[in-house]
Design a protein around this motif. Sequence first.
Motif, mmCIF file in Angstrom:
data_model
loop_
_atom_site.group_PDB
_atom_site.id
_atom_site.type_symbol
_atom_site.label_atom_id
_atom_site.label_comp_id
_atom_site.label_asym_id
_atom_site.label_seq_id
_atom_site.Cartn_x
_atom_site.Cartn_y
_atom_site.Cartn_z
ATOM 1 N N GLU A 66 0.588 -1.313 0.101
ATOM 2 C CA GLU A 66 0.082 -0.133 -0.115
ATOM 3 C C GLU A 66 0.848 1.204 -0.005
ATOM 4 O O GLU A 66 0.355 2.312 0.685
ATOM 5 C CB GLU A 66 -0.981 0.102 1.180
ATOM 6 N N GLY A 67 2.102 1.188 -0.807
ATOM 7 C CA GLY A 67 2.834 2.275 -1.042
ATOM 8 C C GLY A 67 3.600 2.743 0.227
ATOM 9 O O GLY A 67 4.502 3.800 0.380
ATOM 10 N N ARG A 68 3.917 1.591 1.274
ATOM 11 C CA ARG A 68 4.861 1.908 2.210
ATOM 12 C C ARG A 68 5.763 0.694 2.221
ATOM 13 O O ARG A 68 5.498 -0.568 1.818
ATOM 14 C CB ARG A 68 4.119 1.938 3.665
ATOM 15 N N PRO A 69 7.115 1.063 2.844
ATOM 16 C CA PRO A 69 8.203 -0.176 2.685
ATOM 17 C C PRO A 69 7.649 -1.313 3.489
ATOM 18 O O PRO A 69 7.227 -1.011 4.822
ATOM 19 C CB PRO A 69 9.220 0.747 3.345
ATOM 20 N N PHE A 70 7.859 -2.411 3.076
ATOM 21 C CA PHE A 70 7.614 -3.741 3.804
ATOM 22 C C PHE A 70 8.687 -4.727 3.917
ATOM 23 O O PHE A 70 8.941 -4.884 2.517
ATOM 24 C CB PHE A 70 6.234 -4.273 3.048
ATOM 25 N N PHE A 71 9.336 -5.203 4.930
ATOM 26 C CA PHE A 71 10.369 -5.842 5.098
ATOM 27 C C PHE A 71 10.080 -7.405 5.556
ATOM 28 O O PHE A 71 9.240 -7.433 6.672
ATOM 29 C CB PHE A 71 11.296 -5.117 6.016
ATOM 30 N N THR A 72 10.597 -8.282 5.291
ATOM 31 C CA THR A 72 10.465 -9.371 5.823
ATOM 32 C C THR A 72 11.891 -9.673 6.476
ATOM 33 O O THR A 72 12.908 -9.384 5.593
ATOM 34 C CB THR A 72 10.342 -10.703 4.919
ATOM 35 N N TRP A 96 6.348 -3.220 8.881
ATOM 36 C CA TRP A 96 5.555 -2.231 7.531
ATOM 37 C C TRP A 96 5.720 -1.006 8.041
ATOM 38 O O TRP A 96 5.259 -0.574 9.229
ATOM 39 C CB TRP A 96 3.886 -2.722 7.502
ATOM 40 N N HIS A 97 6.466 -0.202 7.458
ATOM 41 C CA HIS A 97 7.130 1.172 7.761
ATOM 42 C C HIS A 97 6.025 2.185 7.442
ATOM 43 O O HIS A 97 5.722 2.407 6.175
ATOM 44 C CB HIS A 97 8.372 1.408 7.493
ATOM 45 N N ARG A 98 5.935 3.121 8.229
ATOM 46 C CA ARG A 98 4.947 4.344 7.996
ATOM 47 C C ARG A 98 6.109 5.702 8.308
ATOM 48 O O ARG A 98 6.223 6.407 7.299
ATOM 49 C CB ARG A 98 3.752 4.526 8.638
ATOM 50 N N ASN A 127 2.975 2.267 12.177
ATOM 51 C CA ASN A 127 3.863 1.129 11.955
ATOM 52 C C ASN A 127 3.219 -0.229 12.534
ATOM 53 O O ASN A 127 2.640 -0.248 13.364
ATOM 54 C CB ASN A 127 5.464 1.195 12.423
ATOM 55 N N GLN A 128 3.910 -1.262 12.048
ATOM 56 C CA GLN A 128 3.422 -2.626 12.425
ATOM 57 C C GLN A 128 4.584 -3.552 12.218
ATOM 58 O O GLN A 128 5.064 -3.551 11.192
ATOM 59 C CB GLN A 128 2.298 -3.082 11.442
ATOM 60 N N VAL A 129 4.997 -4.193 13.121
ATOM 61 C CA VAL A 129 5.727 -5.194 13.409
ATOM 62 C C VAL A 129 4.986 -6.548 13.783
ATOM 63 O O VAL A 129 4.174 -6.508 14.572
ATOM 64 C CB VAL A 129 6.964 -5.085 14.526
ATOM 65 N N SER A 130 5.057 -7.666 12.953
ATOM 66 C CA SER A 130 4.500 -8.903 13.163
ATOM 67 C C SER A 130 5.467 -10.118 13.482
ATOM 68 O O SER A 130 6.583 -10.188 12.495
ATOM 69 C CB SER A 130 3.481 -9.202 11.943
ATOM 70 N N VAL A 131 5.375 -10.628 14.466
ATOM 71 C CA VAL A 131 6.250 -11.776 14.812
ATOM 72 C C VAL A 131 5.772 -12.938 14.723
ATOM 73 O O VAL A 131 4.670 -13.499 15.305
ATOM 74 C CB VAL A 131 6.939 -11.490 16.201
ATOM 75 N N GLU A 132 6.615 -14.086 14.049
ATOM 76 C CA GLU A 132 6.141 -15.474 14.155
ATOM 77 C C GLU A 132 6.465 -15.944 15.373
ATOM 78 O O GLU A 132 7.722 -16.033 15.976
ATOM 79 C CB GLU A 132 6.817 -16.203 12.883
#
Length: 450
Positions: A66-72, A96-98, A127-132
């Motif tokens: 959605e137009g924002r940097p997304f890192f795995t 997911w960086h804002r 921003n959002q950090v998602s952790v396994e």
Amino acid sequence: MRTKVLPTLFCAGLIAATSVLTGSAATAAPTSTVAGPADRAAQADGIRAKLERIAGVTVVSETEKEGRPFFTLTFRQPVDHDNPRRGTFEQQFTLWHRAETAPMVHYTGGYTLSSSTRELTRLLDANQVSVEHRFFAKSVPAGKVDWRKLTIQQQAADEHNIVQAMKRIYRAKWLGTGASKGGMTQVYHERFYPQDLDAVVAYVAPNDANNRDDHVYDQFFKTVGTAECRTALDAVQREMLVRRKTLLPLFEATSKEQGLTFKQLGSTDRAYEFSVLDQVWNFWQSGTYTDCPTVPDAKKATDQELYDWSLGHGLSIYSDADAGPAGTGPYYRQAAAQLGWADLKFAHLRDVRNHPDIYQPNSLLPADMRTSYSGWDAKDVDRWVKTRGERMMFVYGQNDPWSAERYRPSKHDSHLYVAPNTNHGALISKLTPEHRAEAEATVKRWAGVR
């Protein structure tokens, strides 16, 4: 044992706390300036460089969402935080960086990696950090896994390490969130590292503080929905076992078609009974009261009609694919060891059951993953939440079985809400208008967002 319905279940599956916002939540979220392609690329390069300087972090991939940097990413974790010399593993997470100055939503699904945008992320434009979760999917040590290290304390330490590392970049408010087992995971993180997060919002998080007393679940099934619907569902469930001889071949045909085996459960008959026992629970967990008119007349329905309706309304087949290390086996190990499980009485089925000892998580596990239960940790967390937890919000669904045994928050700026006529997908946006406005205002205050 439900959690078979992962991701349509406990989880996830649950689809709880997803990105769907309507009405005031959607319009109230802060807006940000839309950057052009060149600006976005420069922003991503800058964040990537900072990520690569954090010890233990590896950037696996970079894209846009959605137009924002997304890192795995991965983070190098000790297999045993109490003895770091016992080796390490790479734990998956995403970012997911804002903006570095925006709030951070820290999400745990409790199972494999799920980086869909959460309700709080949209509400706060965060921003959002998602952790396994440790020892699920790709976040496992090489070689033989020591399942004794799959504990709520070890996972909380994993998350603590990631939060502290990412705070080197993101220094605004941090809010933890998760649904079902993910909500439980956030509660455990808060219990053991209360200084990491500024607040926690846990959706449909079960709290089995006393695994020997599960009467609240039986009471739930005596009151949920209407009397007519409850009676019809119980009749269907019972008839599924009464007609075992004629319905089992249909179950076996479905299993063969899907390539399912039942080595852990021991036989198709045991697997069939296990699935039937879970049927009414799954109906309410994933369905709604609006499904009640579809319940067939148990006595009049043909075998095929009864089986087909059940297969579409709660008859979830448990197999070896679910029980092993690569499936939901790690969850069942946790349930058997620390989390507990719903030990229902099934009074209306007593005379038609063949396997009265089957309904517990060890039934679904390979021999090397089975364990004995200790209730000390669940009692400790329950007591801490009631007395010492601060800035914690719990959101439950009125018609969700998992919401029957719930956390009771303290009086320290903490809150509990129940979404009316809602299942395991309860959200803040599904609360009554008054409670929704109140909850959203509280979350924004915690996040320092107007």
